[in-house]
Scaffold this motif. Sequence first.
Motif, PDB file in Angstrom:
ATOM      1  N   GLU A  50       0.819  -1.219   0.000  1.00 28.18           N
ATOM      2  CA  GLU A  50       0.000   0.000   0.000  1.00 28.18           C
ATOM      3  C   GLU A  50       0.851   1.266   0.000  1.00 28.18           C
ATOM      4  N   ASN A  51       2.050   1.172   0.533  1.00 28.26           N
ATOM      5  CA  ASN A  51       2.943   2.337   0.539  1.00 28.26           C
ATOM      6  C   ASN A  51       3.805   2.419  -0.714  1.00 28.26           C
ATOM      7  N   SER A  52       3.692   1.402  -1.562  1.00 30.81           N
ATOM      8  CA  SER A  52       4.353   1.438  -2.866  1.00 30.81           C
ATOM      9  C   SER A  52       3.306   1.817  -3.909  1.00 30.81           C
ATOM     10  N   ASP A  53       3.671   1.750  -5.168  1.00 35.79           N
ATOM     11  CA  ASP A  53       2.694   2.042  -6.232  1.00 35.79           C
ATOM     12  C   ASP A  53       2.135   0.768  -6.849  1.00 35.79           C
ATOM     13  N   PHE A  54       2.312  -0.376  -6.163  1.00 36.02           N
ATOM     14  CA  PHE A  54       1.960  -1.669  -6.744  1.00 36.02           C
ATOM     15  C   PHE A  54       0.546  -1.716  -7.311  1.00 36.02           C
ATOM     16  N   PHE A  55      -0.422  -1.220  -6.578  1.00 37.46           N
ATOM     17  CA  PHE A  55      -1.817  -1.338  -7.006  1.00 37.46           C
ATOM     18  C   PHE A  55      -2.195  -0.354  -8.118  1.00 37.46           C
ATOM     19  N   TYR A  56      -1.331   0.608  -8.390  1.00 34.30           N
ATOM     20  CA  TYR A  56      -1.648   1.642  -9.384  1.00 34.30           C
ATOM     21  C   TYR A  56      -0.636   1.690 -10.526  1.00 34.30           C
ATOM     22  N   ALA A  57       0.378   0.823 -10.462  1.00 31.89           N
ATOM     23  CA  ALA A  57       1.436   0.814 -11.468  1.00 31.89           C
ATOM     24  C   ALA A  57       1.019   0.026 -12.707  1.00 31.89           C
ATOM     25  N   PRO A  58       1.676   0.258 -13.842  1.00 30.35           N
ATOM     26  CA  PRO A  58       1.443  -0.567 -15.028  1.00 30.35           C
ATOM     27  C   PRO A  58       2.235  -1.864 -14.902  1.00 30.35           C
ATOM     28  N   ALA A  59       1.931  -2.829 -15.748  1.00 30.71           N
ATOM     29  CA  ALA A  59       2.691  -4.083 -15.748  1.00 30.71           C
ATOM     30  C   ALA A  59       3.893  -4.005 -16.675  1.00 30.71           C
ATOM     31  N   SER A  60       3.900  -3.023 -17.568  1.00 27.69           N
ATOM     32  CA  SER A  60       5.021  -2.823 -18.486  1.00 27.69           C
ATOM     33  C   SER A  60       4.896  -1.427 -19.086  1.00 27.69           C
ATOM     34  N   THR A  61       5.878  -1.036 -19.873  1.00 29.12           N
ATOM     35  CA  THR A  61       5.813   0.272 -20.524  1.00 29.12           C
ATOM     36  C   THR A  61       5.065   0.215 -21.850  1.00 29.12           C
ATOM     37  N   LYS A  62       5.096  -0.954 -22.502  1.00 25.37           N
ATOM     38  CA  LYS A  62       4.429  -1.032 -23.803  1.00 25.37           C
ATOM     39  C   LYS A  62       3.965  -2.433 -24.199  1.00 25.37           C
ATOM     40  N   TYR A  63       4.427  -3.464 -23.505  1.00 29.20           N
ATOM     41  CA  TYR A  63       4.149  -4.826 -23.961  1.00 29.20           C
ATOM     42  C   TYR A  63       2.781  -5.348 -23.528  1.00 29.20           C
ATOM     43  N   HIS A  64       2.385  -5.118 -22.304  1.00 31.27           N
ATOM     44  CA  HIS A  64       1.064  -5.572 -21.856  1.00 31.27           C
ATOM     45  C   HIS A  64       0.680  -4.798 -20.608  1.00 31.27           C
ATOM     46  N   SER A  65      -0.633  -4.558 -20.483  1.00 31.82           N
ATOM     47  CA  SER A  65      -1.194  -3.864 -19.309  1.00 31.82           C
ATOM     48  C   SER A  65      -0.393  -2.623 -18.936  1.00 31.82           C
ATOM     49  N   ASN A  66      -0.071  -1.829 -19.955  1.00 31.97           N
ATOM     50  CA  ASN A  66       0.739  -0.618 -19.738  1.00 31.97           C
ATOM     51  C   ASN A  66      -0.150   0.578 -19.407  1.00 31.97           C
ATOM     52  N   PHE A  67      -0.940   0.402 -18.344  1.00 30.20           N
ATOM     53  CA  PHE A  67      -1.842   1.454 -17.897  1.00 30.20           C
ATOM     54  C   PHE A  67      -1.948   1.382 -16.374  1.00 30.20           C
ATOM     55  N   ALA A  68      -2.465   2.429 -15.766  1.00 29.69           N
ATOM     56  CA  ALA A  68      -2.589   2.479 -14.312  1.00 29.69           C
ATOM     57  C   ALA A  68      -3.396   1.296 -13.799  1.00 29.69           C
ATOM     58  N   GLY A  69      -2.868   0.592 -12.799  1.00 28.10           N
ATOM     59  CA  GLY A  69      -3.539  -0.584 -12.253  1.00 28.10           C
ATOM     60  C   GLY A  69      -3.242  -1.861 -13.000  1.00 28.10           C
ATOM     61  N   GLY A  70      -2.454  -1.760 -14.062  1.00 26.86           N
ATOM     62  CA  GLY A  70      -2.182  -2.926 -14.905  1.00 26.86           C
ATOM     63  C   GLY A  70      -1.385  -4.015 -14.207  1.00 26.86           C
ATOM     64  N   LEU A  71      -0.491  -3.631 -13.300  1.00 22.48           N
ATOM     65  CA  LEU A  71       0.344  -4.622 -12.613  1.00 22.48           C
ATOM     66  C   LEU A  71      -0.488  -5.535 -11.718  1.00 22.48           C
ATOM     67  N   CYS A  72      -1.325  -4.951 -10.888  1.00 21.16           N
ATOM     68  CA  CYS A  72      -2.180  -5.745 -10.004  1.00 21.16           C
ATOM     69  C   CYS A  72      -3.153  -6.592 -10.817  1.00 21.16           C
ATOM     70  N   SER A  73      -3.724  -5.999 -11.858  1.00 22.62           N
ATOM     71  CA  SER A  73      -4.668  -6.707 -12.716  1.00 22.62           C
ATOM     72  C   SER A  73      -4.001  -7.909 -13.376  1.00 22.62           C
ATOM     73  N   SER A  77       8.888  -7.074  -8.090  1.00 18.95           N
ATOM     74  CA  SER A  77       9.946  -6.078  -8.334  1.00 18.95           C
ATOM     75  C   SER A  77       9.504  -4.964  -9.266  1.00 18.95           C
ATOM     76  N   LYS A  78       8.312  -5.099  -9.862  1.00 19.65           N
ATOM     77  CA  LYS A  78       7.807  -4.034 -10.722  1.00 19.65           C
ATOM     78  C   LYS A  78       7.114  -2.923  -9.932  1.00 19.65           C
ATOM     79  N   ALA A  79       7.002  -3.095  -8.641  1.00 20.29           N
ATOM     80  CA  ALA A  79       6.512  -1.992  -7.793  1.00 20.29           C
ATOM     81  C   ALA A  79       7.618  -0.951  -7.699  1.00 20.29           C
ATOM     82  N   ASN A  80       7.248   0.314  -7.755  1.00 22.78           N
ATOM     83  CA  ASN A  80       8.231   1.416  -7.717  1.00 22.78           C
ATOM     84  C   ASN A  80       9.281   1.273  -8.810  1.00 22.78           C
ATOM     85  N   PHE A  81       8.836   0.777  -9.953  1.00 23.08           N
ATOM     86  CA  PHE A  81       9.742   0.474 -11.066  1.00 23.08           C
ATOM     87  C   PHE A  81       9.546   1.406 -12.259  1.00 23.08           C
TER      88      PHE A  81
END
Length: 215
Positions: A35-58, A111-115
């Motif tokens: 919760e103190n990182s950006d994990f829940f609001y970060a993208p999963a990548s810059t361009k390959y997949h889920s490159n949007f806010a919340g994409g990493l958690c999704s 490791s993609k949190a705060n990445f």
Amino acid sequence: MLSNEQIEQNKQTFIELINSIEREFDKNKLINWLENSDFFYAPASTKYHSNFAGGLCSHCLSVYYSLEALCNTFASESKYVTLEDGSQKEEITCKYDKDSIIIVALLHDLSKANFYEKYNRNVKNEVTGKWESVEEYRTIDVQKRFIFGNHEETSEFMVRSFMPLKVEESVAILHHMGGAGHDSSQTDLSVIYSKYNLAALLHTADLLSTFVLNS
């Protein structure tokens, strides 16, 4: 793209799954870190997949559902249980416990949190022909973020900092990229996947989520 409501729902689902883990470890410590990182609001990548806010958690939730389905289909085992009337009934169960499936699927990309960070890039509008400023994501400079090894190694180390891992769980996280990650043990990967089936199943779930389910 995800709405704010979808992002928050994914966050709650993720936390509920973490809290359902029966293994002894400080769940609050992990959840507070997330919760103190950006994990829940970060993208999963810059361009390959889920490159949007919340994409990493999704993406991690999608991998969890895919892995659960794969394990129930391809890693099941049968046993007979005796009923009250003395008769026996065959039960089909997954050979991996629920904890293992939750841990490796939800946390394989920790490791993609705060990445990633947002930045503005000038892009030419194909319709108007004018240049426009577009907000996109890029990787944070390596000097400014935590690093232990490559993406897989850093994720595995970070997960171990919160909880004990079984060998097969560590191997699954370390090789979820299937040789696509830098410094992966490509020479012995077939042996690794044969010996540690959970690693092969996690890699397959990751591929399904990324390229088939587009999540």
